[in-house]
Design a protein around this motif. Structure first.
Motif, mmCIF file in Angstrom:
data_model
loop_
_atom_site.group_PDB
_atom_site.id
_atom_site.type_symbol
_atom_site.label_atom_id
_atom_site.label_comp_id
_atom_site.label_asym_id
_atom_site.label_seq_id
_atom_site.Cartn_x
_atom_site.Cartn_y
_atom_site.Cartn_z
ATOM 1 N N GLU A 6 -1.661 -7.266 -4.856
ATOM 2 C CA GLU A 6 -2.244 -8.510 -4.336
ATOM 3 C C GLU A 6 -2.613 -9.443 -5.494
ATOM 4 O O GLU A 6 -2.302 -10.637 -5.481
ATOM 5 C CB GLU A 6 -3.485 -8.143 -3.520
ATOM 6 N N LEU B 54 0.804 -1.222 0.000
ATOM 7 C CA LEU B 54 0.000 0.000 0.000
ATOM 8 C C LEU B 54 0.836 1.270 0.000
ATOM 9 O O LEU B 54 0.318 2.360 0.215
ATOM 10 C CB LEU B 54 -0.917 0.001 1.227
ATOM 11 N N GLN C 258 -4.340 -5.021 -11.654
ATOM 12 C CA GLN C 258 -2.896 -4.757 -11.678
ATOM 13 C C GLN C 258 -2.368 -4.429 -10.291
ATOM 14 O O GLN C 258 -1.217 -4.028 -10.155
ATOM 15 C CB GLN C 258 -2.597 -3.587 -12.619
ATOM 16 N N ASP C 259 -3.215 -4.555 -9.243
ATOM 17 C CA ASP C 259 -2.711 -4.258 -7.903
ATOM 18 C C ASP C 259 -1.781 -5.381 -7.444
ATOM 19 O O ASP C 259 -1.761 -6.481 -8.012
ATOM 20 C CB ASP C 259 -3.870 -4.060 -6.923
#
Lengths: 630, 96
Positions: A565, A532, A562-563
């Motif tokens: 996680e 984050l 595309q994060d």
């Protein structure tokens, strides 16, 4: 407590404090102390400086200034409160003595201060000047600065330098060191008229003050016009009397004589006579012009005219006689010439005949001689031609015989060769077939050799692969790779494939699939913690990310997005499927801190992929080799 | 066999570089330790000042601790911020 100890620790202050300034101890307070003065200050209630202001003595100050001049002298007033013994009790507020002091001092102060200021200024400037002079004698650099920027400093420094110079060289005391520059003696003055000066040669016109054309051009013009006006006057006067006498002279004697003159002209064909007539006419005109003589010369002129006529007639008679005799002479000469010409012609004809006969003879002789010589030449040429022809014939015969002989020998040799080739040809065929057989066997040998080689290669590749897969921890596989390279020997593809592997890979070893997955899980944990983080994250955002990543929902399977996680979840799935290439691609797509954290894992995966690719290439090469042989 | 063949490339030097996934952890460790050390130093200075100058008040000690902690925070912040950008050591920066 601590304060007391500090005080005790300073023995130098202890004796002074109570004796000289009993109030000092009271004044020494810390800022942290509470101001409960009432309790502590009792034992020594000395008059402090402070009470003058806060006790409200203002109403009393004004009357005290105006009323008393009788109280103590101004000199002692200042020191009075200090010298006051501590034991004496405070007699009233104590400001009675303090108050008049500033009022009495006030009018004197500015004067004294101004004077003192000027005095100090003067002293300081003198001192500074002196110091500057002294230092400029010491330091050259400062000398330059000082003499340039401070007024009169140059003279001052120069004076001191001069003094020192005199002291050092007493012999030359009379002449100052810098005299050529300063005193400026022995100057040579050159008179202003020295040297050559230009001057015009004309002495007369040198007086330029006089009037002339150089002063004004107008005056000169007027003078010229005056001259022009003056000159025509006499001209006009003179011509008037001239025309009058001329007609008078010309009219009277000209007419009678002019007729006489014309009489001689018809006979005057001769040039000489004409000249004589002209002379006479001139004389007549001259006499006519002279009117003073009257007709004095008329008789003489008449006589001369008659004489002239006589002379003319004589001349004509003479002419006639002369012409007659000349004609006679001419006729005689004609006859003489005719006879001479006839004789000459006759003589020439004789001569011509002689010449002709002579030339004919000569011609005949010459012709005979030429014909003879041509005949001789013709004969000799014919002889030589005959000889040449015979020789040529002989040569041809010889050539023909030689060629016949050659033909015979060649035919014989051909026959012999043909006979021999029949047997030798068979021998050659045999030997070539033997050679072919040898070649075939040799090729077969090479095929077997290359087969063996490829087999070795395949075995070596398999050995490397198995070594990589069966390891517990990453181990270096340099020896296996070296064996592979040695077997491949000169195969450029294999050597290129091996050189494409990062040296770190075979020197340190590469992990197998299980180890790679294991490490990935460890890395993923760390990456999740930093999932984050913003772009340029500081300490606080790191803390926040650490805390918030604990409560994130974990994704699993082939997640979309595309994060971080989602990327991690996809990579894990791919790894479990064994698709290392795609997994590495996924991880390479991470950004920022996540990428930094996964860098090592990524490079390891790359190394594994490199090794895998190289081994694949080598195996393919081995397979290709085995196919190419047949 | 391996002994006979010469090594094709120069040996890779062994580095003591930490693993990349441990990079952040190491930073955290350093931060925490510096936080502890600096705030402890600040606290001790505060105590000494309070005893010497401020009559054993409590606030100098807190202020000292605050100074120490703040310094540690700043240092830590800096180290985190500098880590992501690649280092420009040995590179010449050309400005327009």
């Amino acid at each position: 407590m601590l304060r007391a100890s500090i005080l005790r620790a300073r023995p130098a202050l202890r004796p002074i404090a109570p004796v000289a300034r009993p109030q000092w101890r009271v004044a020494q307070r810390f800022f942290a102390d509470e101001k409960n003065l009432g309790d502590t200050v009792v034992p020594n209630p000395a008059p402090s400086v402070t009470p003058s202001n806060p006790n409200g003595p203002k109403p009393t100050v004004i009357p005290s200034s105006s009323v008393p001049k009788t109280p103590p002298a101004p000199e002692t007033g200042r020191s009075a409160p200090v010298a006051q013994p501590a034991t004496t009790p405070p007699t009233g507020p104590g400001n009675a003595s303090i108050a008049p002091d500033p009022q009495a001092a006030k009018p004197k102060k500015p004067k004294r201060r101004l004077r003192r200021f000027f005095f100090y200024l003067l002293g300081l400037s003198v001192f500074g000047y002196a110091g500057g002079v002294w230092y400029s004698l010491v330091s050259d650099n400062f000398h330059d600065f000082f003499t340039e920027y401070i007024p009169f400093a140059e003279d001052a420094v120069g004076y001191f330098e001069e003094r020192e110079f005199r002291r050092r060289f007493p012999g030359r005391a009379g002449q100052p060191r810098l005299h050529p520059q300063i005193s400026g003696e022995n100057k040579v003055t050159i008179p202003s008229k020295a040297g050559v000066s230009p001057r015009t040669a004309d002495e007369g016109s040198s007086d330029l003050a006089a009037k002339g054309p150089h002063v004004s051009a107008v005056e000169h013009n007027t003078q010229v016009t005056q001259h022009a006006e003056q000159t025509p006057k006499p001209k006009k006067e003179t011509p008037a009397p001239v025309p009058a006498p001329v007609p008078a002279v010309a009219s009277t004697p000209a007419k009678p004589i002019a007729q006489i003159d014309h009489l001689n002209t018809p006979a005057a064909g001769e040039p000489i006579v004409q000249d004589v007539v002209k002379i006479l006419n001139d004389i007549i005109t001259a006499i006519n012009a002279d009117n003073t003589n009257g007709n004095k010369y008329d008789s003489a002129l008449e006589k001369a005219k008659s004489e002239l006529g006589k002379v003319v007639s004589d001349i004509s008679s003479l002419k006639e006689g002369l012409s007659k005799s000349a004609e006679e002479k001419i006729q005689a000469a004609h006859s003489e010439f005719d006879t001479a010409a006839k004789e000459l012609v006759r003589r020439w004809e004789g001569h011509m005949h002689e010449q002709e006969s002579h030339w004919k003879e000569e011609y005949e002789n010459e012709r005979e001689r030429l014909s003879k010589s041509y005949k001789d030449k013709l004969q000799s040429e014919l002889d030589t031609a005959n000889k040449v022809y015979e020789q040529r014939l002989k040569n041809q015969l010889l050539e023909q015989s030689i060629s016949l002989q050659n033909n015979f020998t060649t035919s014989v040799r051909d026959r012999v060769e043909a006979e021999r080739d029949g047997r030798l040809g068979k021998l050659n065929e045999l030997s070539s077939s033997v050679q072919e057989l040898e070649k075939l066997t040799a090729e077969w040998n090479s095929v077997i050799d290359s087969n063996l080689k490829t087999q070795h290669l395949v075995v070596a590749v398999e050995a490397v692969k198995s070594a990589l897969e069966n390891q517990v921890t990453p181990k270096p596989f340099v020896s296996e790779l070296a064996a592979l390279k040695e077997i491949a020997a000169d195969d450029p593809v294999v050597s290129a494939a091996i050189s494409s592997i990062n040296p770190t890979a075979y020197q340190r070893g590469i992990p197998n699939a299980a180890q790679l997955i294991d490490r990935f899980r460890r890395v993923a944990q760390e990456v999740r913690k930093a999932a984050l983080l913003p772009e340029d994250a500081g300490f606080s955002s790191h803390i926040a990310s650490l805390a918030m990543s604990k409560v994130l929902f974990k994704k699993s399977g082939l997640a979309v997005g595309q994060d971080v996680e989602a990327v991690l979840a996809r990579t894990e799935v791919l790894l479990e499927e064994g698709d290392l290439d795609a997994a590495a691609r996924e991880m390479n797509g991470l950004q920022g801190w996540a990428k930094v954290l996964s860098k090592d894992w990524l490079s390891e995966a790359r190394r594994v992929l490199e090794v895998k690719q190289a081994l694949d290439v080598i195996a393919t090469e081995a397979r290709l080799n085995s196919l190419l042989i047949d | 066999m391996a002994d006979e063949t010469p090594k094709p490339t120069a040996p890779v030097p062994k580095t003591t570089r930490p693993l990349s996934e441990a990079l952040l952890n190491e930073k955290w460790d350093r931060c925490l330790s510096s936080f502890l050390v600096k705030s402890g130093l600040g606290l001790s200075f505060g105590v000494v000042f309070s005893v010497l100058l401020f009559k054993r008040r409590a606030w100098p000690a807190f202020v000292g601790t605050g100074f120490g902690a703040g310094r540690a925070w700043e240092e830590c912040d800096n180290s985190f911020k500098r880590a992501t950008t690649p280092s420009k050591d040995g590179l010449r920066v050309i400005r327009p």
